[in-house]
Enzyme design. Structure first.
Site, PDB file in Angstrom:
ATOM      1  N   ALA A 269      22.602  73.038 -72.636  1.00 48.18           N
ATOM      2  CA  ALA A 269      21.936  72.944 -73.945  1.00 48.18           C
ATOM      3  C   ALA A 269      20.773  73.918 -74.109  1.00 48.18           C
ATOM      4  O   ALA A 269      20.466  74.331 -75.227  1.00 48.18           O
ATOM      5  CB  ALA A 269      21.458  71.507 -74.168  1.00 48.18           C
ATOM      6  N   GLY A 272      18.309  74.210 -77.295  1.00 51.10           N
ATOM      7  CA  GLY A 272      18.876  73.356 -78.342  1.00 51.10           C
ATOM      8  C   GLY A 272      19.325  74.058 -79.604  1.00 51.10           C
ATOM      9  O   GLY A 272      19.507  73.410 -80.629  1.00 51.10           O
ATOM     10  N   GLY A 273      19.560  75.375 -79.559  1.00 50.87           N
ATOM     11  CA  GLY A 273      20.028  76.077 -80.756  1.00 50.87           C
ATOM     12  C   GLY A 273      21.348  75.507 -81.261  1.00 50.87           C
ATOM     13  O   GLY A 273      21.508  75.246 -82.460  1.00 50.87           O
ATOM     14  N   ASP A 292      20.965  69.949 -69.327  1.00 51.20           N
ATOM     15  CA  ASP A 292      20.501  71.225 -68.776  1.00 51.20           C
ATOM     16  C   ASP A 292      19.784  70.944 -67.462  1.00 51.20           C
ATOM     17  O   ASP A 292      19.239  69.846 -67.275  1.00 51.20           O
ATOM     18  CB  ASP A 292      19.558  71.938 -69.760  1.00 51.20           C
ATOM     19  CG  ASP A 292      19.488  73.433 -69.487  1.00 51.20           C
ATOM     20  OD1 ASP A 292      20.206  74.180 -70.176  1.00 51.20           O
ATOM     21  OD2 ASP A 292      18.740  73.840 -68.585  1.00 51.20           O
ATOM     22  N   ASP A 319      22.246  69.670 -63.258  1.00 50.73           N
ATOM     23  CA  ASP A 319      22.897  70.951 -62.997  1.00 50.73           C
ATOM     24  C   ASP A 319      24.388  70.679 -62.889  1.00 50.73           C
ATOM     25  O   ASP A 319      24.842  70.010 -61.960  1.00 50.73           O
ATOM     26  CB  ASP A 319      22.354  71.549 -61.691  1.00 50.73           C
ATOM     27  CG  ASP A 319      22.925  72.937 -61.424  1.00 50.73           C
ATOM     28  OD1 ASP A 319      23.963  73.281 -62.026  1.00 50.73           O
ATOM     29  OD2 ASP A 319      22.336  73.668 -60.614  1.00 50.73           O
ATOM     30  N   CYS A 392      27.633  84.861 -74.332  1.00 50.23           N
ATOM     31  CA  CYS A 392      27.138  85.997 -75.126  1.00 50.23           C
ATOM     32  C   CYS A 392      27.462  87.279 -74.370  1.00 50.23           C
ATOM     33  O   CYS A 392      26.578  88.041 -73.963  1.00 50.23           O
ATOM     34  CB  CYS A 392      25.650  85.874 -75.427  1.00 50.23           C
ATOM     35  SG  CYS A 392      24.597  85.587 -73.999  1.00 50.23           S
TER      36      CYS A 392
END
EC number: 2.1.1.176
Length: 456
Positions: A269, A272-273, A292, A319, A392
């Site tokens: 997470a 939190g976007g 997270d 984790d 990404c």
């Protein structure tokens, strides 16, 4: 006492970045906290422009510095290199700053952090640069186009060679150019509180940026080109009307297609976007667990959910590489795994990644991503569960390579074609149905999304 001078602040950030294992964002936050928080807005803007500009154009600047110094770059002291880079960047890329100001301020920094002798070296090199800059030439592409492109577009040669092998030279040039551009500030309207149309009107009415427009693929996104104020001063920030999020990651929550009343896990997470986005798509109904390993990030996530009015979010420090709580196995309808990766898709926003990413790290990233995906899969309901994997990055090892390895290892899942499921995103889908966003083609960050469903 630390000075509030913009150039000294930029110098400190650039020098720290070379000696510490941290992110540019975190370092900027730390340094700005040390300097007077009330620093003049124009000085803050100059410091940002110098830091990001030097990081974007470092290879090109170094090429010219090495030519002017007549000695290998590694024979110049690291902090003096950064002073020279800043001075030369102002001369080549900031037309409103006189050369004399760029030279004098660089010499003052060299005196303060070096010695009179080093200040003399900086002075001589930059004055020479001021005399010769109109005659500066990049390497000849006819001799070897890849290293020439690496200098002219300021990228490590290994990245240019990797992209050239996959995309060809013309597309690689476009990709590099795109990644050197200053990106817009992209927001996502928080539809728990306001529509995109109403938020856009607020931004336009408040003259928040030079240009304001909606995003092409994500239905709630707004792009602000040339914002006039920091994010925290935009209209609606305190009211939780938006989150900052590029268009590409906004698509991850959409293709997760979570519904009100479901149990959803955001497995990596972070701040939190995407958690906030999932909450608004679920209309604040159902349960979201933000997981997270970093407790600090989870504390910030909770504060952010309060700002957004996302009431159905719980957090869990864990984790995902470690053993799972047996009570959570098979309990989630939807799982999002936005995995840590090389970050080569977000160089436009984080140019430091150019110089910190290493080719040798890809296999390690892939192993970790596969482990996260495999552990998360055990948490999904055995019937009808959907898991979305996102990074990404556009690199094969971290994208389709991980998905293929997961499907070989876990036969009960199937890869879904998002071009068919979401016709509006069809032109982003690759031949397997995964969304592969390339910055120079789609005007977004580089991003990859795969949708996996438990086989019926």
């Amino acid at each position: 006492m630390i000075s509030g001078d913009a150039r000294e602040l930029a110098f400190r950030i650039l020098s720290e970045l070379e000696t510490r294992r941290t992110t540019l964002d975190r370092l900027i936050d730390e340094e700005f906290e040390k300097i007077a928080p009330g620093m003049d807005r124009r000085d803050r803007a100059l410091a940002f422009a110098l830091v990001y500009g030097v990081l974007r154009w470092r290879a090109k600047l170094d090429w010219h510095i090495e030519g002017l110094a007549n000695r290998p770059l590694n024979k110049i002291r690291p902090d003096m290199r950064n002073i020279l880079r800043m001075g030369l960047f102002q001369m080549l890329f900031m037309s409103r700053i006189p050369d004399s100001a760029a030279v004098n301020t660089a010499v003052n920094l060299a005196k303060k952090y070096g010695s009179p002798k080093l200040a003399g070296f900086v002075n001589a090199l930059l004055r020479n640069a001021a005399r010769q800059k109109t005659a500066f030439a990049d390497p000849d592409p006819a001799r070897d186009p890849v290293p020439a492109l690496a200098v002219s577009q300021s990228f490590p040669e290994w990245i240019v060679r990797r992209w050239n092998n996959r995309l060809g030279l013309d597309e690689t040039r476009l990709l590099c150019r795109y990644n050197n551009q200053i990106p817009p500030l992209t927001l996502r309207a928080n539809t728990l509180r306001i529509s995109r149309e109403a938020l856009t009107e607020k931004m336009v009415f408040a003259d928040a940026a030079e240009t304001i427009c909606g995003t092409k693929y994500a239905p709630d996104g707004i792009c602000l080109w040339g914002p006039h104020v920091p994010v925290s001063e935009l209209p609606g920030f305190a009211e939780g009307y938006f989150q900052v999020q590029d268009e590409a990651p906004q698509l991850a929550a959409h293709v997760l297609d979570c519904r009100p009343g479901q149990d959803v896990l955001d497995a990596c997470a972070g701040l939190g976007g995407k958690t906030g986005h999932i909450a608004q798509l679920m209309e604040n109904r159902g349960r979201i667990l933000g997981m997270d390993s970093d407790m600090g990030k989870l504390r910030e996530l909770s504060l952010e959910m309060n700002r957004l009015g996302a009431d159905n979010v719980e957090t869990c420090p864990h984790d995902l590489r470690q053993p799972l709580d047996p009570e959570k196995l098979g309990t989630f309808d939807r799982i999002l795994v936005d995995a840590p990766c090389s970050g080569l898709g977000v160089i436009r926003r984080n140019p430091d990644i150019k110089w910190t990413a290493r080719q040798a790290d890809f296999q390690g990233h892939a192993r970790k991503q596969l482990q996260l995906l495999s552990h998360a899969a055990a948490l999904l309901k055995p019937s009808g569960g959907v898991m979305v994997y996102a990074v990404c990055s556009m690199e094969p090892e971290e994208t389709n390579g991980v998905v293929s390895a997961f499907l070989e290892k876990t036969a009960r899942f199937e890869l879904q074609d998002m071009g068919l499921l979401f016709p509006g995103l069809a032109d982003l889908a690759d031949d397997r149905g995964c969304l592969t966003l390339l910055p120079h083609r789609h005007a977004t960050d580089g991003f990859f999304i795969a949708r996996l469903r438990v086989c019926p």
